[in-house]
Design a protein around this motif. Structure first.
Motif, PDB file in Angstrom:
ATOM      1  N   CYS A 169      86.635  95.541  40.274  1.00  0.00           N
ATOM      2  CA  CYS A 169      86.595  96.046  41.843  1.00  0.00           C
ATOM      3  C   CYS A 169      86.803  97.452  41.828  1.00  0.00           C
ATOM      4  N   GLY A 170      86.520  98.208  41.139  1.00  0.00           N
ATOM      5  CA  GLY A 170      86.500  99.765  41.237  1.00  0.00           C
ATOM      6  C   GLY A 170      87.790 100.400  40.460  1.00  0.00           C
ATOM      7  N   ILE A 171      88.189 101.624  40.904  1.00  0.00           N
ATOM      8  CA  ILE A 171      89.181 102.230  40.126  1.00  0.00           C
ATOM      9  C   ILE A 171      89.916 102.829  41.323  1.00  0.00           C
ATOM     10  N   LEU A 172      91.269 103.315  40.722  1.00  0.00           N
ATOM     11  CA  LEU A 172      92.270 103.969  41.824  1.00  0.00           C
ATOM     12  C   LEU A 172      92.341 103.243  43.012  1.00  0.00           C
ATOM     13  N   PHE A 173      92.937 102.027  43.108  1.00  0.00           N
ATOM     14  CA  PHE A 173      92.953 101.512  44.498  1.00  0.00           C
ATOM     15  C   PHE A 173      94.624 100.787  44.474  1.00  0.00           C
ATOM     16  N   THR A 174      95.053 100.334  43.481  1.00  0.00           N
ATOM     17  CA  THR A 174      96.190  99.299  43.499  1.00  0.00           C
ATOM     18  C   THR A 174      97.462 100.201  43.479  1.00  0.00           C
ATOM     19  N   ASP A 175      98.410 100.020  44.274  1.00  0.00           N
ATOM     20  CA  ASP A 175      99.846 100.603  44.311  1.00  0.00           C
ATOM     21  C   ASP A 175      99.281 102.019  44.754  1.00  0.00           C
ATOM     22  N   ALA A 231      94.516  95.417  38.344  1.00  0.00           N
ATOM     23  CA  ALA A 231      95.580  96.594  38.693  1.00  0.00           C
ATOM     24  C   ALA A 231      94.805  97.766  38.207  1.00  0.00           C
ATOM     25  N   GLN A 232      94.428  98.685  39.148  1.00  0.00           N
ATOM     26  CA  GLN A 232      93.806  99.973  39.053  1.00  0.00           C
ATOM     27  C   GLN A 232      94.986 101.041  39.814  1.00  0.00           C
ATOM     28  N   ASP A 233      96.003 101.129  39.113  1.00  0.00           N
ATOM     29  CA  ASP A 233      97.153 101.901  39.634  1.00  0.00           C
ATOM     30  C   ASP A 233      96.908 103.367  39.866  1.00  0.00           C
ATOM     31  N   VAL A 234      96.977 104.165  40.896  1.00  0.00           N
ATOM     32  CA  VAL A 234      96.917 105.501  40.895  1.00  0.00           C
ATOM     33  C   VAL A 234      97.831 106.173  40.274  1.00  0.00           C
ATOM     34  N   PRO A 235      97.470 107.048  39.456  1.00  0.00           N
ATOM     35  CA  PRO A 235      98.511 108.001  38.724  1.00  0.00           C
ATOM     36  C   PRO A 235      99.358 108.652  39.733  1.00  0.00           C
ATOM     37  N   ALA A 236     100.632 108.817  39.435  1.00  0.00           N
ATOM     38  CA  ALA A 236     101.678 109.418  40.203  1.00  0.00           C
ATOM     39  C   ALA A 236     101.365 110.963  40.516  1.00  0.00           C
ATOM     40  N   ALA A 237     100.675 111.694  39.796  1.00  0.00           N
ATOM     41  CA  ALA A 237     100.293 112.797  39.979  1.00  0.00           C
ATOM     42  C   ALA A 237      99.187 112.997  40.954  1.00  0.00           C
ATOM     43  N   TRP A 238      98.599 112.096  41.336  1.00  0.00           N
ATOM     44  CA  TRP A 238      97.425 112.049  42.412  1.00  0.00           C
ATOM     45  C   TRP A 238      97.959 111.318  43.734  1.00  0.00           C
ATOM     46  N   ALA A 239      99.053 110.775  43.631  1.00  0.00           N
ATOM     47  CA  ALA A 239      99.579 110.020  44.853  1.00  0.00           C
ATOM     48  C   ALA A 239      99.568 110.657  46.038  1.00  0.00           C
ATOM     49  N   ASN A 240      99.240 111.882  46.263  1.00  0.00           N
ATOM     50  CA  ASN A 240      99.524 112.647  47.684  1.00  0.00           C
ATOM     51  C   ASN A 240      98.048 112.997  47.901  1.00  0.00           C
TER      52      ASN A 240
END
Length: 389
Positions: free
Chosen positions: A181-187, A132-141
């Motif tokens: 597997c990197g960063i900022l890619f799940t959800d 899990a490397q969930d994207v922060p909600a503030a960056w979702a857009n």
């Protein structure tokens, strides 16, 4: 107290052999690492929800206890906006944990004891790990890679400049946590420029990591503390694949330390006695320092609350029983291996994660109390002394 071996070679050999034949005590060899670390990210939350720490039966600050037993580095995780850590308490929630304010308080506590700090940027609102490397909600857009790079840079830079302004610049910084597997890619929402190297996105991932590193360098330009950068992978078997690709296709070379998680009950490809040659191999291949950033092992299979423990029924490692002595011997032997391989140090993950009324997403209490450096009454156990053997 570091052991000083002045005995004749024959006597020393007999003593060493006796100590290695069972798990009744620490291996009697002299070694000293640069860093003996403890991840104490949960401590504030535990103490504010009834947890109590003792040494020799006397209640003390856990930071003082760790310092007095040899810890010289505190690791702290930082989440982007962990609102859930407050909301999980419902109407009783008063604050967030592992946000910048909480981390600031923890760094102050570490500094009061003269300990250095490793700040672990998860680049997520919650746990970042191999799955899990969930994207922060503030960056979702965000839909453009350049915007994501700027967001990561600005967040990293502002965080470090703020801490430096408080006299709390960390000596070490992690760019991501267990980034297999990197960063900022799940959800991630549709259109988000994900950085998943398991899908071949080495160039994108490298570009984002490089901007985070740029932020560390720029933030330290005006600081008296020249923070070093760590990249972190779970399981040493993944290190070569990841860093071979990241340092070439990904173009990431400006970092000082390779860090990896090593939980010997989970990461079974490499046994504890092979750590020295493994670490030495990484140092030779990449010309970087190497650290174990996370490790742990149970000292009992008993439980102290209703929260299911993460280690509960695993077969023991040969030679290391699930006892206080077994844990102490394993950590002492591992520290010797790290030393012999030329490693910089090792960090135990959440050794203060004792039972309390603390809540997280999985339950109330602790899923780790049988791996902590404290017994079920809150007293420090002998494993905490492995740093001084």
């Amino acid at each position: 107290m570091y052991l000083r071996i002045y005995l004749a070679a024959a006597v020393a050999a007999v003593t060493l052999a006796a100590c290695q034949d069972d798990d009744s005590g620490a291996t009697e060899t002299a070694r000293k690492l640069t860093y003996y670390g403890a991840d104490l990210s949960y401590v504030n939350q535990i103490e504010e929800h009834g947890g109590v720490y003792k040494d020799d039966g006397q209640q003390q600050s856990p930071y003082a206890i760790f310092k007095n037993h040899g810890t010289n580095l505190v690791r702290l995780r930082l989440w982007h906006n962990p609102a859930w850590t407050k909301e999980i308490y419902g109407a009783d929630g008063t604050k967030m944990y592992s946000d910048l304010k909480d981390v600031e308080a923890s760094i102050r506590r570490a500094r009061e004891q003269g300990m250095e700090v490793l700040l672990d940027f998860h680049y997520s609102d919650t746990w970042a790990d191999p799955a899990a490397q969930d994207v922060p909600a503030a960056w979702a857009n965000i839909t453009e890679l350049d915007v994501l790079k700027d967001s990561v840079y600005n967040y990293t830079f502002k965080t470090l400049r703020y801490l430096d302004g408080q006299g709390l610049m960390p000596e070490l910084v992690q760019i991501g946590n267990e980034t297999n597997c990197g960063i900022l890619f799940t959800d991630a929402p549709a259109g988000f420029p994900t950085c998943n190297v398991c899908e071949g996105k080495w160039a994108e991932t490298g570009a984002v990591i490089n901007r985070a590193i740029d932020a560390v360098r720029d933030a330290t330009d005006a600081s008296s503390t020249k923070t070093k950068v760590i990249l972190h992978i779970a399981d040493p078997k993944n290190v070569k694949w990841f860093f071979d690709n990241l340092t070439t296709t990904g173009g990431v070379t400006d970092f000082e330390i390779i860090g990896f998680s090593y939980y010997p009950l989970w990461h079974t490809t490499i046994t504890p006695d092979k750590l020295s040659e493994t670490i030495a191999g990484f140092k030779t291949a990449y010309s970087k320092d190497v650290m174990i950033l996370e490790t742990a092992y149970p000292w009992t299979m008993e439980t102290n609350d209703s929260y299911t423990n993460l280690f509960g029924s695993d077969p023991i490692l040969p030679g290391y029983s699930y006892t206080r002595q077994g844990l102490e011997k394993l950590l002492t032997d591992m520290a010797q291996e790290v030393h012999d391989g030329g490693g910089l140090g090792m960090i135990y993950w959440e050794p203060a994660y004792i039972s309390s009324n603390m809540k997280d997403a999985g339950g109330t209490g602790s899923s780790w109390e049988n791996c902590a450096f404290f017994d079920f009454s809150g007293n420090a156990i002998p494993a905490i002394d492995y740093m001084q053997q």
